[in-house]
Enzyme design. Structure first.
Site, mmCIF file in Angstrom:
data_model
loop_
_atom_site.group_PDB
_atom_site.id
_atom_site.type_symbol
_atom_site.label_atom_id
_atom_site.label_comp_id
_atom_site.label_asym_id
_atom_site.label_seq_id
_atom_site.Cartn_x
_atom_site.Cartn_y
_atom_site.Cartn_z
ATOM 1 N N CYS A 1 -5.191 5.521 14.987
ATOM 2 C CA CYS A 1 -4.940 6.347 13.804
ATOM 3 C C CYS A 1 -4.238 7.684 14.087
ATOM 4 O O CYS A 1 -4.199 8.167 15.218
ATOM 5 C CB CYS A 1 -6.222 6.623 13.033
ATOM 6 S SG CYS A 1 -7.182 5.129 12.703
ATOM 7 N N GLU B 1 -12.071 6.402 19.071
ATOM 8 C CA GLU B 1 -13.167 5.448 19.186
ATOM 9 C C GLU B 1 -14.372 6.165 19.802
ATOM 10 O O GLU B 1 -14.230 6.857 20.810
ATOM 11 C CB GLU B 1 -12.799 4.266 20.104
ATOM 12 C CG GLU B 1 -11.528 3.526 19.726
ATOM 13 C CD GLU B 1 -11.670 2.680 18.481
ATOM 14 O OE1 GLU B 1 -12.816 2.515 17.999
ATOM 15 O OE2 GLU B 1 -10.639 2.200 17.969
ATOM 16 N N VAL C 1 4.893 -4.236 33.767
ATOM 17 C CA VAL C 1 6.299 -3.923 33.540
ATOM 18 C C VAL C 1 7.077 -4.183 34.819
ATOM 19 O O VAL C 1 6.572 -3.959 35.928
ATOM 20 C CB VAL C 1 6.488 -2.457 33.094
ATOM 21 C CG1 VAL C 1 6.134 -1.475 34.204
ATOM 22 C CG2 VAL C 1 7.910 -2.211 32.599
ATOM 23 N N GLY D 1 -5.632 1.775 33.691
ATOM 24 C CA GLY D 1 -6.208 2.391 34.892
ATOM 25 C C GLY D 1 -5.838 3.856 35.049
ATOM 26 O O GLY D 1 -6.127 4.450 36.092
#
Length: 621
Positions: A2, A83, A296, A384
């Site tokens: 959000c 959260e 990636v 990480g």
């Protein structure tokens, strides 16, 4: 995850102001990338709150701004981002105290926690968050940011209240705010540091990690509710390793909770491999899985890899080894030079960042593109990030010259340049000499360094290397990590991806901060405790891998494309960045056929030019 924004004005009735609704909508719209699933606003006489939602927990019930009402009266309203991982335990405790809930969201738990415990409720929260609470009964606003500063929150005091937002762009959307940066703000952007509370834009501030800000008619009051403290470490090595593992098991287990697809970021290094392995174990123990993982890579990178002092090995083989070991559902996101240089991608990154405060070169664009690709399959990712700051993983932690350099060790090591590709030009090499004299980057860094050093909590009688390494750890956990967390938040939220950072759990940070340096390096290597705590989950080739940071493209076409863009800027007499440049130095850099010597400096110039064009920022130098 959000995006939040709002406007408090005590001297006018916002419900009667004809432009208030449009202004609030405009501020909220700037956060649409952070919350692609839904949007909402709430307007009262002196408070306007906006919210954009990325639905992760309680998809149907967690709409915002959210209110608590009693007997037809609004008691509290929030616009909330983040959260709270222990919301289930808090909910149970609150229910035992008589609170009733109408949703299954952590947002509602935060509202009731404040009603029960007041401002001290911050001490009970475990998570990553930035939110605002408006109390119509007292007409006061409370801004709250998590302990480590994982989620951003900016504010701009006004003569009769405050403006706030997850990102500066929300505040800049208010018609009373004009984007301007003075010499100190520009120094903050160019220097490779992130000063707590500093927002670069004049009149704007970032709420420091572990702080609240209470806004009332009399003004604004900052309060620090959490800080690192020095405590005597009494556990032996075996107990310490076991406790680190127990904490990691609990932390990752909590952060696997989501009502949407979840994955991990996997580079093949110790940090991301540990998180991926812990996540795989946690899901398996819960009868779920397999874990999804993403890496990636660049076209031809592994086959043509050239080792350097910072990056001795490519990531690909190690990521694949760990993925095979834990049987993850793994995907490589492969990029090339054209992807990294595409104007649309570079503009998207700068739009997300609001300002060119990067020292990571092509890594900013590649991270954005990695997250964009992941978002097509997952909504939440575990990272990480921050293990190096917590456990002492960077090379400069272990180099006496950098440790005792009398400045930020990453500055002594030239990290701003080395992360962007090994070279010798220096990040500010193409800027005007007079401008650099005015900015006094060395003096600015020294001032910030000494401010940080004065904050370090020390143990009585602590001397020598242990004392210095406590300082080094503190500098990383309060300054350097902010660069990385801000970068990851902006790149991920630009595509509506929530990235969780288990290594930033404050319980782990506090415990390892107080573990003696000799214990953190007991095996003669970096991150000894993390390696020992998770080795049973990892293949030896990964557990024993030497630290290698986020990858940087080595394709010579990338450097050539940078030089072509720099040449275009130099030829444009109206380029907004031109007054900031040493044109002779720019011309000299263009004569460098390889282009690598000025790669970081070129990236900075191009970012500055785009930023000045996009935001019409006034430089008041």
């Amino acid at each position: 995850m959000c995006g939040i924004t709002g406007w408090i004005s005590y001297d006018q009735d916002l419900t009667a102001l004809t432009t208030a609704r449009g202004t609030l909508d405009a501020m909220t719209h700037t956060m649409a990338c952070r919350g692609p699933d839904a949007g909402g606003t709430w307007l009262d006489a002196h408070a306007a709150l906006g919210h954009r939602r990325l639905a992760v927990i309680d998809i149907e019930g967690g709409t915002q701004p959210m209110r608590v009402e009693r007997d037809g009266r609004t008691l509290l309203v929030t616009t909330y981002s983040g959260e709270v991982y222990n919301y289930r335990e808090l909910r149970s405790e609150l229910e035992s105290r008589g609170h009733a809930f109408r949703t299954g969201s952590d947002t509602e738990v935060v509202l009731h926690a404040y009603l029960e415990w007041g401002e001290d409720f911050t001490e009970r929260l475990n998570g990553m968050y930035a939110f605002a609470l408006w109390d119509p009964r007292t007409e006061e606003l409370l801004l709250v940011r998590d302990r480590m500063g994982i989620k951003p929150l900016y504010y701009h005091p006004t003569p009769d209240g405050v403006l706030f937002g997850s990102e500066p762009k929300a505040i800049l959307a208010h018609p009373s705010v004009r984007p301007a940066v003075d010499a100190e703000g520009l120094a903050e952007l160019v220097a490779f540091t992130k000063t707590p509370g500093h927002a670069a834009y004049k009149g704007m501030y970032e709420l420091p990690p572990g702080h609240t800000a209470r806004i009332r008619r009399g003004g604004l009051i900052l309060r620090r509710y959490w800080a690192l403290e020095s405590r005597e470490h009494t556990d032996d090595l075996k107990t310490t390793v076991r406790h680190v593992r127990d904490l990691l098991d609990d932390i990752v287990g909590r952060q696997l909770i989501a009502d949407v697809p979840l994955c991990t970021l996997l580079s093949g290094g110790l940090d991301s491999s540990a998180i991926t392995a812990l996540a795989a174990k946690g899901l398996a123990d819960a009868g779920a899985g397999p874990v999804r993982s993403f890496s990636v890579d660049f076209t031809g990178h592994t086959e043509n890899f050239r080792p350097d002092p910072l990056r001795p090995t490519p990531d690909g083989p190690y990521a694949h080894a760990l993925a095979a070991h834990v049987a993850s559902h793994h995907s490589d996101i492969v990029l090339d030079a054209a992807d990294l240089m595409a104007k649309a991608n570079r503009d998207a990154v700068l739009t997300a960042r609001d300002m060119p405060i990067s020292g990571f070169g092509d890594g900013d664009v590649s991270l954005y593109l990695l997250f964009k690709a992941i978002r097509e399959q997952s909504t939440v990712a575990l990272s990480g990030e921050s293990a190096d700051e917590v456990f002492g993983g960077y090379r400069w932690f272990h180099d006496p010259a950098h440790v005792h350099a009398g400045t930020f060790p990453w500055a002594a090591a030239g990290a701003a340049d080395r992360f962007a590709g090994e070279h010798s030009g220096g990040r500010s090499a193409l800027l005007d000499r007079g401008l650099l004299a005015k900015l006094d980057l060395a003096g600015y860094e020294d001032t910030r360094y000494r401010e940080a050093l004065a904050e370090v909590p020390r143990l009585p009688g602590e001397t020598g290397l242990e004392r210095r390494m406590r300082e080094i750890s503190y500098l990383h956990l309060t300054r350097f990590v902010q660069l990385l967390l801000d970068r990851k938040d902006r790149a991920s939220m630009a595509v509506g991806l929530e990235v969780r950072v288990p290594f930033c759990d404050h319980r782990l940070v506090e415990y390892v901060f107080n573990t003696p340096w000799a214990m953190k390096t007991f095996d003669g290597r970096e991150k000894s405790l993390l390696r020992a705590a998770t080795r049973d989950l990892l293949p030896d080739v990964v557990a024993d891998r030497v630290k290698s940071p986020y990858p940087s493209i080595q394709d010579p076409r990338y450097a050539a494309a940078l030089r072509a863009e720099l040449s275009r800027v130099l030829a444009d007499k109206d380029a907004p960045v031109r007054p900031l440049l040493d044109t002779a130095a720019v011309a000299g850099s263009l004569a460098d056929d390889a282009g690598e010597s000025f790669r970081s400096a070129t990236e900075l110039v191009l970012n500055l030019d785009t930023w000045l064009r996009m935001h019409d920022t006034a430089l008041e130098l």
